[in-house]
Design an enzyme around this catalytic site. Sequence first.
Site, PDB file in Angstrom:
ATOM      1  N   GLU A  38      -2.566  -9.245   3.346  1.00 49.95           N
ATOM      2  CA  GLU A  38      -2.910  -9.756   4.682  1.00 49.95           C
ATOM      3  C   GLU A  38      -4.409  -9.688   4.938  1.00 49.95           C
ATOM      4  O   GLU A  38      -4.898 -10.239   5.932  1.00 49.95           O
ATOM      5  CB  GLU A  38      -2.156  -8.984   5.761  1.00 49.95           C
ATOM      6  CG  GLU A  38      -2.732  -7.638   6.140  1.00 49.95           C
ATOM      7  CD  GLU A  38      -2.461  -6.537   5.126  1.00 49.95           C
ATOM      8  OE1 GLU A  38      -2.970  -5.417   5.317  1.00 49.95           O
ATOM      9  OE2 GLU A  38      -1.748  -6.794   4.137  1.00 49.95           O
ATOM     10  N   CYS A  97       0.829  -1.206   0.000  1.00 49.91           N
ATOM     11  CA  CYS A  97       0.000   0.000   0.000  1.00 49.91           C
ATOM     12  C   CYS A  97       0.872   1.268   0.000  1.00 49.91           C
ATOM     13  O   CYS A  97       1.489   1.576  -1.011  1.00 49.91           O
ATOM     14  CB  CYS A  97      -0.982  -0.036   1.159  1.00 49.91           C
ATOM     15  SG  CYS A  97      -2.403   1.060   0.924  1.00 49.91           S
ATOM     16  N   HIS A 153      -3.939  -5.170  -0.115  1.00 49.25           N
ATOM     17  CA  HIS A 153      -3.521  -5.732   1.177  1.00 49.25           C
ATOM     18  C   HIS A 153      -3.555  -7.258   1.138  1.00 49.25           C
ATOM     19  O   HIS A 153      -4.615  -7.866   1.318  1.00 49.25           O
ATOM     20  CB  HIS A 153      -4.443  -5.229   2.297  1.00 49.25           C
ATOM     21  CG  HIS A 153      -4.187  -3.809   2.682  1.00 49.25           C
ATOM     22  ND1 HIS A 153      -3.335  -3.458   3.699  1.00 49.25           N
ATOM     23  CD2 HIS A 153      -4.650  -2.650   2.162  1.00 49.25           C
ATOM     24  CE1 HIS A 153      -3.290  -2.135   3.801  1.00 49.25           C
ATOM     25  NE2 HIS A 153      -4.078  -1.626   2.877  1.00 49.25           N
TER      26      HIS A 153
END
Length: 357
Positions: free
Chosen positions: A327, A240, A325
Amino acid sequence: MGKGYLVLENGAVFEGELAGDIEASGEVVFNTSMTGYQEIVSDPSYAGQIIVFCYPQIGNYGINHLDSESEHLHLHGVVTGEQCETPSHYLSNSSFSKGLTEHGIPSLTNVDTRALVKMLRDHGTMKGKLVPEVPAEHNNWNFEKSYVPFVSVKEIKHYPGKGPHIVLMDFGYKKSILTSLQSLECAVTVVPFNTTVDNFVDIQPDGVVLSNGPGDPEALSPYYDTIRVISETYPVFGICLGHQLLALAHGATTRKLTFGHRGSNHPVKHLETGKVYITSQNHGYEVVRESLENTGLSPTFINLNDKTVEGLKHHKYDIQSVQFHPEAHAGPADTAFLFKTFMQQITRTGDQHYAFT
C-alpha cells in the site's frame, strides 16, 4: 525550543534542541526515507519507538489533514538533523514540530544524525530517552512487551462495498491498507487483533488481511492457533507483522534484525518472475528462511540487500504474505498489484462454504 538530549542505553549522549519539553523513552530506530514523514510518524507500527530521520531536513511541506495513516500518533519521539519551521505547501496547516507537540510527541533537532545512525548500524537498535537534562543514571529501560493491544481497534467496524467482503485483522493497520481494499470496491470489516475463530464464523468473510503492527511477533504467541485456523479456512493475505505471524502460526521462526528495514527504497526480487521491485518497509524482525522447511510455506520474494525473506505462499492453503508494504504511503507503489492478486485468489476460491476443522 530548549536544549535537549538523546541518551542511549550504551551511555552515548546526543545533544540538540528539544521541542515540546516532554520526556520520552523508546527503542531508537532510523528511517532512510527522503519524503513521507507524516505517513511515517502516523504509522502505528512505530508504537513505542523513537524515529531518527536520516534525511537531513524534515518538515519542508508541513503537516496536512489528509496524509496521516492513523488518527493518533503512537510513536514516542522523533530525532532530526534539521526541522523546517516555515513549511511551504498549499495543503499545509501546521509545521512538523507543532504537529508532533500537539499530540504530546517530543522531537529533538539539530542533532548529528549521521553519527547517530552510524552508531545504530554498528551496534543495532538501542533503547533511548529524550530528556531536557542528562540524568545521573539511565538504567531504567522498562518497556511494554507488545504495543499491539494499544494500537488495535477495540470494536468491530464495517465499511460497505460492492465487492468481496474482507476482514482486516487489526494489529496496528495503516489507513492506506483499508483504502487500497476500498479502491477495489471491497466491503471491509476491521476487527480487533484478538478476534476469535467463532467471530469469524459469524462474519463469514470472503478473505482475510492480517495487518502490519508494532513489535516482536513472538509476543503474540497466544494467537498463533487462531491465525493458523483462519488461514487454513479463508484466503489470507499478510502484510509486515501479518506476514511474520502467518509464518509463526505454521511452525516457522522469526528473529530480530540488527537495525531493521525502515525506508522507501528497499529492492526485493520476485522469485517466480525474476523482476525487482522497490518497496516501502518498516520492520525490525525477519522470518528465518531455514525454518520454513516442513511448514508448507515457501519464499516468493527476497531482499536483494541482505537476502531476507520478503514474501511467502503456502503449497496447500490460499495463503500469501509480504514483509514490505504494497500500500506504500510513504514510498513507491510498485507492488500495489498484490491487492489485485489477492482479489483473484478470492475469485478462484469461489463461493465455496468454509468449514472449520
